[in-house]
Design a protein around this motif. Structure first.
Motif, PDB file in Angstrom:
ATOM      1  N   PHE A  35      10.230   3.384   7.904  1.00  0.00           N
ATOM      2  CA  PHE A  35       8.594   3.164   7.738  1.00  0.00           C
ATOM      3  C   PHE A  35       8.211   1.833   8.897  1.00  0.00           C
ATOM      4  N   TYR A  36       9.002   1.072   8.478  1.00  0.00           N
ATOM      5  CA  TYR A  36       8.660  -0.264   8.999  1.00  0.00           C
ATOM      6  C   TYR A  36       8.911  -0.967  10.161  1.00  0.00           C
ATOM      7  N   ASP A  37       8.457  -0.201  11.043  1.00  0.00           N
ATOM      8  CA  ASP A  37       8.555  -0.557  12.775  1.00  0.00           C
ATOM      9  C   ASP A  37       7.089  -1.502  12.876  1.00  0.00           C
ATOM     10  N   LEU A  43       0.324  -0.966   9.653  1.00  0.00           N
ATOM     11  CA  LEU A  43      -0.322   0.037   8.579  1.00  0.00           C
ATOM     12  C   LEU A  43      -0.027  -0.350   7.257  1.00  0.00           C
ATOM     13  N   PHE A  44       1.218  -0.727   6.761  1.00  0.00           N
ATOM     14  CA  PHE A  44       1.325  -1.184   5.467  1.00  0.00           C
ATOM     15  C   PHE A  44       0.557  -2.493   5.040  1.00  0.00           C
ATOM     16  N   SER A  45       0.335  -3.311   5.888  1.00  0.00           N
ATOM     17  CA  SER A  45      -0.521  -4.462   5.802  1.00  0.00           C
ATOM     18  C   SER A  45      -1.934  -3.751   5.342  1.00  0.00           C
ATOM     19  N   GLU A  46      -2.285  -2.945   5.974  1.00  0.00           N
ATOM     20  CA  GLU A  46      -3.660  -2.322   5.825  1.00  0.00           C
ATOM     21  C   GLU A  46      -3.749  -1.482   4.427  1.00  0.00           C
ATOM     22  N   ILE A  47      -2.535  -0.986   4.183  1.00  0.00           N
ATOM     23  CA  ILE A  47      -2.610  -0.489   2.697  1.00  0.00           C
ATOM     24  C   ILE A  47      -2.704  -1.289   1.541  1.00  0.00           C
ATOM     25  N   MET A  48      -2.070  -2.522   1.642  1.00  0.00           N
ATOM     26  CA  MET A  48      -2.360  -3.427   0.581  1.00  0.00           C
ATOM     27  C   MET A  48      -3.697  -3.865   0.646  1.00  0.00           C
ATOM     28  N   GLU A  52      -7.811   1.348  -3.180  1.00  0.00           N
ATOM     29  CA  GLU A  52      -6.960   2.311  -4.347  1.00  0.00           C
ATOM     30  C   GLU A  52      -5.562   1.764  -4.259  1.00  0.00           C
ATOM     31  N   TYR A  53      -5.085   0.930  -3.632  1.00  0.00           N
ATOM     32  CA  TYR A  53      -3.761   0.369  -3.738  1.00  0.00           C
ATOM     33  C   TYR A  53      -3.776  -0.776  -4.497  1.00  0.00           C
ATOM     34  N   TYR A  54      -3.827  -0.463  -5.756  1.00  0.00           N
ATOM     35  CA  TYR A  54      -3.875  -1.333  -6.842  1.00  0.00           C
ATOM     36  C   TYR A  54      -2.945  -2.528  -6.970  1.00  0.00           C
ATOM     37  N   LEU A 163       9.765  -8.794  -5.237  1.00  0.00           N
ATOM     38  CA  LEU A 163       8.286  -8.619  -5.879  1.00  0.00           C
ATOM     39  C   LEU A 163       7.844  -7.104  -5.235  1.00  0.00           C
ATOM     40  N   GLY A 164       6.490  -6.937  -5.560  1.00  0.00           N
ATOM     41  CA  GLY A 164       5.821  -5.913  -4.802  1.00  0.00           C
ATOM     42  C   GLY A 164       6.150  -4.403  -5.075  1.00  0.00           C
ATOM     43  N   SER A 165       7.016  -4.288  -6.338  1.00  0.00           N
ATOM     44  CA  SER A 165       7.475  -3.066  -6.666  1.00  0.00           C
ATOM     45  C   SER A 165       8.441  -2.310  -5.455  1.00  0.00           C
ATOM     46  N   ASN A 166       9.240  -3.304  -4.580  1.00  0.00           N
ATOM     47  CA  ASN A 166      10.147  -2.864  -3.582  1.00  0.00           C
ATOM     48  C   ASN A 166      11.188  -2.079  -4.284  1.00  0.00           C
ATOM     49  N   GLY A 168      11.161  -0.180  -6.403  1.00  0.00           N
ATOM     50  CA  GLY A 168      10.658   1.275  -6.697  1.00  0.00           C
ATOM     51  C   GLY A 168      10.914   2.340  -5.654  1.00  0.00           C
ATOM     52  N   ASN A 169      11.255   1.946  -4.315  1.00  0.00           N
ATOM     53  CA  ASN A 169      11.493   2.890  -3.382  1.00  0.00           C
ATOM     54  C   ASN A 169      12.781   3.202  -3.498  1.00  0.00           C
ATOM     55  N   MET A 170      13.531   2.786  -4.622  1.00  0.00           N
ATOM     56  CA  MET A 170      15.113   3.087  -4.587  1.00  0.00           C
ATOM     57  C   MET A 170      15.433   4.072  -5.872  1.00  0.00           C
ATOM     58  N   ILE A 215      -4.905   6.138   5.549  1.00  0.00           N
ATOM     59  CA  ILE A 215      -4.167   4.936   6.111  1.00  0.00           C
ATOM     60  C   ILE A 215      -2.729   5.376   5.724  1.00  0.00           C
ATOM     61  N   THR A 216      -2.602   5.748   4.668  1.00  0.00           N
ATOM     62  CA  THR A 216      -1.074   6.231   4.096  1.00  0.00           C
ATOM     63  C   THR A 216      -0.653   7.342   4.575  1.00  0.00           C
ATOM     64  N   ARG A 217      -1.351   8.484   5.027  1.00  0.00           N
ATOM     65  CA  ARG A 217      -0.973   9.365   5.798  1.00  0.00           C
ATOM     66  C   ARG A 217      -0.545   8.918   7.147  1.00  0.00           C
ATOM     67  N   ASP A 218      -1.317   8.216   7.722  1.00  0.00           N
ATOM     68  CA  ASP A 218      -0.812   7.635   8.990  1.00  0.00           C
ATOM     69  C   ASP A 218       0.658   6.888   8.879  1.00  0.00           C
ATOM     70  N   PHE A 219       0.681   6.307   7.770  1.00  0.00           N
ATOM     71  CA  PHE A 219       1.990   5.202   7.702  1.00  0.00           C
ATOM     72  C   PHE A 219       3.210   6.337   7.378  1.00  0.00           C
ATOM     73  N   ASN A 220       2.749   7.330   6.691  1.00  0.00           N
ATOM     74  CA  ASN A 220       3.693   8.360   6.457  1.00  0.00           C
ATOM     75  C   ASN A 220       4.191   9.001   7.726  1.00  0.00           C
ATOM     76  N   THR A 284      10.049  11.977   2.440  1.00  0.00           N
ATOM     77  CA  THR A 284      10.252  10.557   3.111  1.00  0.00           C
ATOM     78  C   THR A 284      10.268   9.293   2.084  1.00  0.00           C
ATOM     79  N   GLU A 285       9.652   9.477   0.822  1.00  0.00           N
ATOM     80  CA  GLU A 285       9.700   8.298  -0.125  1.00  0.00           C
ATOM     81  C   GLU A 285       9.461   8.637  -1.475  1.00  0.00           C
ATOM     82  N   ILE A 286      10.198   7.830  -2.393  1.00  0.00           N
ATOM     83  CA  ILE A 286       9.932   7.968  -3.650  1.00  0.00           C
ATOM     84  C   ILE A 286       9.235   6.452  -4.099  1.00  0.00           C
TER      85      ILE A 286
HETATM   86  C1  AVI Z   1       6.835  -1.172  -0.320  1.00  0.00           C
HETATM   87  N1  AVI Z   1       6.562  -0.223  -1.531  1.00  0.00           N
HETATM   88  C2  AVI Z   1       6.625  -0.802  -2.759  1.00  0.00           C
HETATM   89  C3  AVI Z   1       5.367   0.713  -1.116  1.00  0.00           C
HETATM   90  C4  AVI Z   1       5.277   1.651  -2.675  1.00  0.00           C
HETATM   91  O1  AVI Z   1       4.211   1.548  -3.167  1.00  0.00           O
HETATM   92  O2  AVI Z   1       6.055   2.402  -2.834  1.00  0.00           O
HETATM   93  C5  AVI Z   1       5.356   1.356   0.094  1.00  0.00           C
HETATM   94  C6  AVI Z   1       4.190   2.490   0.302  1.00  0.00           C
HETATM   95  N2  AVI Z   1       4.063   3.774   0.473  1.00  0.00           N
HETATM   96  C7  AVI Z   1       3.133   4.251   0.545  1.00  0.00           C
HETATM   97  N3  AVI Z   1       2.153   3.334   0.259  1.00  0.00           N
HETATM   98  C8  AVI Z   1       2.959   2.223   0.079  1.00  0.00           C
END
Ligand code: AVI
Length: 322
Positions: A35-37, A43-48, A52-54, A163-166, A168-170, A215-220, A284-286
């Motif tokens: 995801f992270y090019d 986009l991830f900075s915008e998501i944060m 909704e992204y609590y 940190l950041g629940s990283n 959680g992506n594993m 934004i998350t749609r665009d990110f995916n 693409t992601e868990i």
């Molecule tokens: C980086 N990671 C912890 C984010 C998450 O919540 O799983 C990545 C993300 N995917 C969609 N929105 C944010």
């Protein structure tokens, strides 16, 4: 310069290999690490920053309001020197809250953020320079484990932040081997602060992965655009959609990309044409959500044990001290 170019082509080769394999498997899959090019990181900075992204605010709440509790759980003494190592520091906005208190309380430590992205390290250096102008930090560019291995020889106690629940992506098995590897690079008494998003109702989790601005749609979907850019492919992202889901019982948010129609996509650099049936998906992601039981499971046979847990006011997020 030559080394830099080699590194890029090596990364690109790995990306090509993984895309070829992932899109040939059933079900199709692509790793969320891609995801992270540059566009994806923006986009991830915008998501944060999205309401909704609590997750980001919840963990910030812990670092802002409970830094003394964190320090107490770390069992560090004011007289002894320690190393504070952060894996994938992002913009450092949470950690800076801890650093401010460590400075104010006259602790002796070195802060070493590790990231593969120079841009991320520059950002954290700026944040620290602005908020703690007298604090010198030691950014390290490269692979987490390679650098941790180099740091292992230093005689000082270590605190590692992830940190950041990283985590959680594993998948759980991968999280377990990640912690095993991390623990092998640490010594008895060293600590880890592990940021995890907690299991909770679907009404709260799902919107974090399906925001109203898209934004998350665009990110995916940027994953497909990245394949277009880097592997000379022909994905029309208007013919694909972002499909998020959250299973409350399992506690895992999953993101997929779904084809709206039957279609065949040439990926020229791979000499490959990928066929999609209507409604066929690419995983693409868990994003795993935790509780104490799952935390214990991923700590099995790692030599790590939980010595503390701090939560935000709403109890959405936890930083476990291991
Ligand atoms: C980086 N990671 C912890 C984010 C998450 O919540 O799983 C990545 C993300 N995917 C969609 N929105 C944010």
């Amino acid at each position: 310069m030559a080394i830099h170019r080699n590194t890029i082509s090596k990364m690109n080769k790995q990306f090509a290999k993984d895309v070829k394999l992932g899109l040939s498997e059933t079900p199709k899959n692509l790793s969320s690490k891609y995801f992270y090019d540059e566009k994806g990181s923006t986009l991830f900075s915008e998501i944060m920053k999205l309401p909704e992204y609590y997750l980001t605010n919840a963990e910030f709440d812990i670092f802002k309001n409970q830094p003394l509790d964190i320090i107490q759980l770390l069992e560090i003494h004011k007289t002894s020197y320690f190393e504070l190592i952060e894996l994938g520091a992002g913009d450092g906005s949470k950690t800076i809250e801890l650093l401010k208190v460590l400075e104010h309380e006259n602790y002796h430590y070195q802060y070493l953020p590790i990231d593969i992205s120079q841009k991320a390290l520059d950002q954290i250096e700026n944040t620290v320079a602005q908020q703690l102008p007298n604090k010198k930090i030691t950014p390290k560019k490269g692979d987490y484990f390679q650098i941790l291995n180099e740091l292992k020889n230093s005689p000082f106690p270590k605190v590692v932040l992830f940190l950041g629940s990283n985590i959680g992506n594993m998948e759980d098995a991968l999280a377990n081997s990640f912690l095993k590897k991390l623990s092998k690079n640490l010594s008895k008494g060293d600590k880890i602060i592990l940021g995890t998003d907690l299991k909770k109702e679907k009404d709260i989790v799902l919107p974090a992965y399906n925001d109203s601005k898209g934004i998350t749609r665009d990110f995916n979907l940027n994953l497909l655009e990245r394949i277009n850019r880097e592997l000379d492919a022909n994905f029309d992202i208007n013919q694909f959609e972002h499909v998020p889901e959250y299973d409350e019982l399992e506690g895992i948010a999953k993101s997929r990309i779904r084809s709206k129609i039957d279609q065949k996509i040439p990926i020229n650099s791979l000499n490959l044409t990928v066929s999609f049936k209507e409604k066929e998906t690419i995983h693409t992601e868990i994003s795993r959500k935790y509780d104490d039981v799952i935390l214990e499971k991923i700590c099995t046979n790692t030599g790590l044990k939980t010595i503390g847990k701090l939560m935000d006011k709403r109890e959405y997020f936890a930083d476990y001290i291991l």
